[in-house]
Design a protein around this motif. Structure first.
Motif, PDB file in Angstrom:
ATOM      1  N   ALA A   1       2.861  16.482  58.459  1.00 52.91           N
ATOM      2  CA  ALA A   1       1.094  16.458  58.411  1.00 52.91           C
ATOM      3  C   ALA A   1       0.521  17.518  58.474  1.00 52.91           C
ATOM      4  CB  ALA A   1       0.574  15.863  59.649  1.00 52.91           C
ATOM      5  N   LEU A   2       1.652  18.387  58.706  1.00 49.49           N
ATOM      6  CA  LEU A   2       1.039  20.138  59.023  1.00 49.49           C
ATOM      7  C   LEU A   2       1.047  20.634  57.463  1.00 49.49           C
ATOM      8  CD1 LEU A   2       0.030  22.614  60.386  1.00 49.49           C
ATOM      9  CD2 LEU A   2       1.839  23.384  61.194  1.00 49.49           C
ATOM     10  N   ASP A   3       2.103  20.281  56.754  1.00 51.77           N
ATOM     11  CA  ASP A   3       2.643  20.766  55.345  1.00 51.77           C
ATOM     12  C   ASP A   3       1.564  20.156  54.503  1.00 51.77           C
ATOM     13  OD1 ASP A   3       4.578  22.276  56.165  1.00 51.77           O
ATOM     14  OD2 ASP A   3       6.392  21.350  55.375  1.00 51.77           O
ATOM     15  N   ALA A   4       1.002  19.055  54.714  1.00 49.55           N
ATOM     16  CA  ALA A   4       0.125  18.116  53.996  1.00 49.55           C
ATOM     17  C   ALA A   4      -1.175  19.172  54.030  1.00 49.55           C
ATOM     18  CB  ALA A   4       0.488  17.050  53.833  1.00 49.55           C
ATOM     19  N   ALA A   5      -1.645  19.419  55.536  1.00 49.00           N
ATOM     20  CA  ALA A   5      -2.913  19.995  55.840  1.00 49.00           C
ATOM     21  C   ALA A   5      -3.387  21.346  55.006  1.00 49.00           C
ATOM     22  CB  ALA A   5      -2.944  19.785  57.101  1.00 49.00           C
ATOM     23  N   LEU A   6      -2.561  21.414  55.623  1.00 42.81           N
ATOM     24  CA  LEU A   6      -2.126  23.216  54.144  1.00 42.81           C
ATOM     25  C   LEU A   6      -2.175  23.292  52.981  1.00 42.81           C
ATOM     26  CD1 LEU A   6      -1.467  26.267  54.302  1.00 42.81           C
ATOM     27  CD2 LEU A   6       0.848  26.107  53.915  1.00 42.81           C
ATOM     28  N   ARG A   7      -2.000  22.096  51.975  1.00 39.77           N
ATOM     29  CA  ARG A   7      -2.226  22.388  50.451  1.00 39.77           C
ATOM     30  C   ARG A   7      -3.737  21.882  50.290  1.00 39.77           C
ATOM     31  NH1 ARG A   7       2.199  21.586  47.322  1.00 39.77           N
ATOM     32  NH2 ARG A   7       0.708  21.132  45.819  1.00 39.77           N
ATOM     33  N   VAL A   8      -4.211  20.872  51.674  1.00 38.54           N
ATOM     34  CA  VAL A   8      -5.710  20.651  51.235  1.00 38.54           C
ATOM     35  C   VAL A   8      -6.406  21.873  51.476  1.00 38.54           C
ATOM     36  CG1 VAL A   8      -7.965  19.179  52.392  1.00 38.54           C
ATOM     37  CG2 VAL A   8      -5.439  18.418  51.681  1.00 38.54           C
ATOM     38  N   PHE A   9      -5.930  22.178  52.858  1.00 34.13           N
ATOM     39  CA  PHE A   9      -7.342  23.534  53.184  1.00 34.13           C
ATOM     40  C   PHE A   9      -7.145  24.824  52.347  1.00 34.13           C
ATOM     41  CE2 PHE A   9      -6.634  22.620  57.372  1.00 34.13           C
ATOM     42  CZ  PHE A   9      -7.823  22.408  57.675  1.00 34.13           C
ATOM     43  N   TRP A  10      -5.642  24.982  52.212  1.00 32.70           N
ATOM     44  CA  TRP A  10      -4.846  25.828  50.090  1.00 32.70           C
ATOM     45  C   TRP A  10      -5.859  25.886  49.345  1.00 32.70           C
ATOM     46  CZ3 TRP A  10       0.486  27.243  49.634  1.00 32.70           C
ATOM     47  CH2 TRP A  10       0.799  28.284  49.264  1.00 32.70           C
ATOM     48  N   SER A  11      -6.041  24.805  48.761  1.00 32.77           N
ATOM     49  CA  SER A  11      -7.049  23.927  47.399  1.00 32.77           C
ATOM     50  C   SER A  11      -8.286  23.982  47.501  1.00 32.77           C
ATOM     51  CB  SER A  11      -6.789  22.780  46.995  1.00 32.77           C
ATOM     52  OG  SER A  11      -4.720  23.078  47.111  1.00 32.77           O
ATOM     53  N   ARG A  12      -8.780  23.294  49.008  1.00 32.47           N
ATOM     54  CA  ARG A  12     -10.708  23.389  48.998  1.00 32.47           C
ATOM     55  C   ARG A  12     -10.945  23.703  49.948  1.00 32.47           C
ATOM     56  NH1 ARG A  12     -10.271  19.292  46.122  1.00 32.47           N
ATOM     57  NH2 ARG A  12      -8.795  17.378  46.344  1.00 32.47           N
ATOM     58  N   GLY A  13     -10.200  24.540  50.238  1.00 31.90           N
ATOM     59  CA  GLY A  13     -10.811  25.211  51.830  1.00 31.90           C
ATOM     60  C   GLY A  13     -11.449  24.744  53.197  1.00 31.90           C
ATOM     61  N   TYR A  14     -11.414  25.472  53.776  1.00 29.19           N
ATOM     62  CA  TYR A  14     -11.912  25.279  55.566  1.00 29.19           C
ATOM     63  C   TYR A  14     -13.125  24.183  55.710  1.00 29.19           C
ATOM     64  CZ  TYR A  14     -12.864  24.558  60.345  1.00 29.19           C
ATOM     65  OH  TYR A  14     -12.972  23.991  61.976  1.00 29.19           O
ATOM     66  N   ARG A  15     -14.273  24.520  55.023  1.00 24.12           N
ATOM     67  CA  ARG A  15     -15.168  23.890  55.193  1.00 24.12           C
ATOM     68  C   ARG A  15     -14.749  22.611  53.732  1.00 24.12           C
ATOM     69  NH1 ARG A  15     -20.367  28.288  54.672  1.00 24.12           N
ATOM     70  NH2 ARG A  15     -20.091  28.742  57.024  1.00 24.12           N
ATOM     71  N   GLY A  16     -14.454  23.022  52.768  1.00 23.73           N
ATOM     72  CA  GLY A  16     -13.921  22.191  51.474  1.00 23.73           C
ATOM     73  C   GLY A  16     -13.259  20.918  52.050  1.00 23.73           C
ATOM     74  N   ALA A  17     -12.197  21.350  52.902  1.00 22.71           N
ATOM     75  CA  ALA A  17     -11.330  20.073  53.528  1.00 22.71           C
ATOM     76  C   ALA A  17     -11.988  19.218  54.691  1.00 22.71           C
ATOM     77  CB  ALA A  17     -10.205  20.756  54.093  1.00 22.71           C
ATOM     78  N   SER A  18     -12.132  17.580  54.009  1.00 22.17           N
ATOM     79  CA  SER A  18     -12.783  16.844  54.900  1.00 22.17           C
ATOM     80  C   SER A  18     -11.797  16.270  56.172  1.00 22.17           C
ATOM     81  CB  SER A  18     -13.184  15.802  54.390  1.00 22.17           C
ATOM     82  OG  SER A  18     -12.583  14.833  53.458  1.00 22.17           O
ATOM     83  N   LEU A  19     -12.534  15.823  57.030  1.00 21.55           N
ATOM     84  CA  LEU A  19     -11.673  14.868  58.372  1.00 21.55           C
ATOM     85  C   LEU A  19     -11.150  13.765  57.388  1.00 21.55           C
ATOM     86  CD1 LEU A  19     -13.625  15.132  61.132  1.00 21.55           C
ATOM     87  CD2 LEU A  19     -10.723  16.415  60.656  1.00 21.55           C
ATOM     88  N   GLU A  20     -11.247  13.328  56.372  1.00 13.73           N
ATOM     89  CA  GLU A  20     -10.827  11.701  55.895  1.00 13.73           C
ATOM     90  C   GLU A  20      -9.582  12.371  55.128  1.00 13.73           C
ATOM     91  OE1 GLU A  20     -14.125  12.724  55.791  1.00 13.73           O
ATOM     92  OE2 GLU A  20     -15.044  11.533  57.296  1.00 13.73           O
ATOM     93  N   GLU A  21      -9.565  13.086  54.155  1.00 13.13           N
ATOM     94  CA  GLU A  21      -8.785  13.696  54.104  1.00 13.13           C
ATOM     95  C   GLU A  21      -7.586  14.401  54.416  1.00 13.13           C
ATOM     96  OE1 GLU A  21      -7.638  16.627  49.150  1.00 13.13           O
ATOM     97  OE2 GLU A  21      -9.640  17.313  50.242  1.00 13.13           O
ATOM     98  N   LEU A  22      -7.547  15.203  55.102  1.00  8.10           N
ATOM     99  CA  LEU A  22      -6.946  15.528  56.201  1.00  8.10           C
ATOM    100  C   LEU A  22      -6.266  14.485  56.372  1.00  8.10           C
ATOM    101  CD1 LEU A  22      -8.989  18.847  57.430  1.00  8.10           C
ATOM    102  CD2 LEU A  22      -7.315  19.080  56.074  1.00  8.10           C
TER     103      LEU A  22
END
Length: 201
Positions: free
Chosen positions: A12-33
């Motif tokens: 889960a952490l690896d997957a979340a890292l990719r989302v934050f890396w791609s979208r930024g903190y603000r751009g990463a939604s809880l739904e996507e995470l």
């Protein structure tokens, strides 16, 4: 009856890292995470506390997996100029890895830091600023060592030089996020290092 899938916090952490890396903190939604984590929101919160805690854990993993190899290259080369080049090249290789999001998570977030962050992203901004400062500090320390070793002129201040090559690393990240190739980034590195101050003989 099928067993419920076990929540894998590391995955889960690896997957979340990719989302934050791609979208930024603000751009990463809880739904996507939650969607990429392979679990439910309660399981994600149980493991990391909240979105902020998840981001801080992802940043720590990013530093360990993707920044540490470049810093190792910086330390391993005995010559100062070669060490900075190895650091920048290792960074460029990771910034353009087709299996990863482009650029640097730290540099990309640092470029968007606000003077007065909202309460929801104050801690992530502080963490990014601290991570960026650590990178700059390691580069400056290596340049101080290069000066002591005679790889830089005696009168060359390491601080501005660290600013320069730290800025080059940020530029490489931006270029990678814009789709530039590793070859193009290496050309930028070579151009930047042509200005390396040479000690008098």
């Amino acid at each position: 009856m099928a067993r419920p899938r076990t929540f894998d916090a590391d995955a889960a952490l690896d997957a979340a890292l990719r989302v934050f890396w791609s979208r930024g903190y603000r751009g990463a939604s809880l739904e996507e995470l939650t969607g990429v984590s392979g679990g439910s929101r309660p399981s994600l919160y149980a493991a990391f506390g909240d979105k902020e805690g998840l981001f801080l854990a992802a940043l720590e993993r990013y530093e360990a997996q993707f920044v540490a190899p470049a810093l190792a290259a910086l330390e391993d080369e005995p010559d100062g100029r070669a060490a900075v080049r190895a650091f920048l090249v290792a960074s460029a290789e990771r910034f353009t890895d087709p299996d990863r999001p482009p650029g640097c998570l730290i540099a990309a977030h640092a470029a968007g830091l606000e003077e007065e962050p909202g309460a929801s992203d104050e801690a992530p901004q502080r963490a990014i600023a601290a991570a960026d400062a650590r990178l700059h500090g390691r580069l400056r320390d290596r340049l101080i060592r290069a000066k002591a070793d005679g790889n830089l002129p005696a009168g060359e201040p390491p601080g501005p030089l660290a600013d320069l090559y730290h800025g080059v690393r940020h530029a490489l990240s931006t270029q990678a996020r814009l789709g530039r190739s590793e070859r193009a980034l290496r050309a930028t590195i070579d151009a930047a290092l042509r200005g390396w101050p040479t000690p008098p003989h």
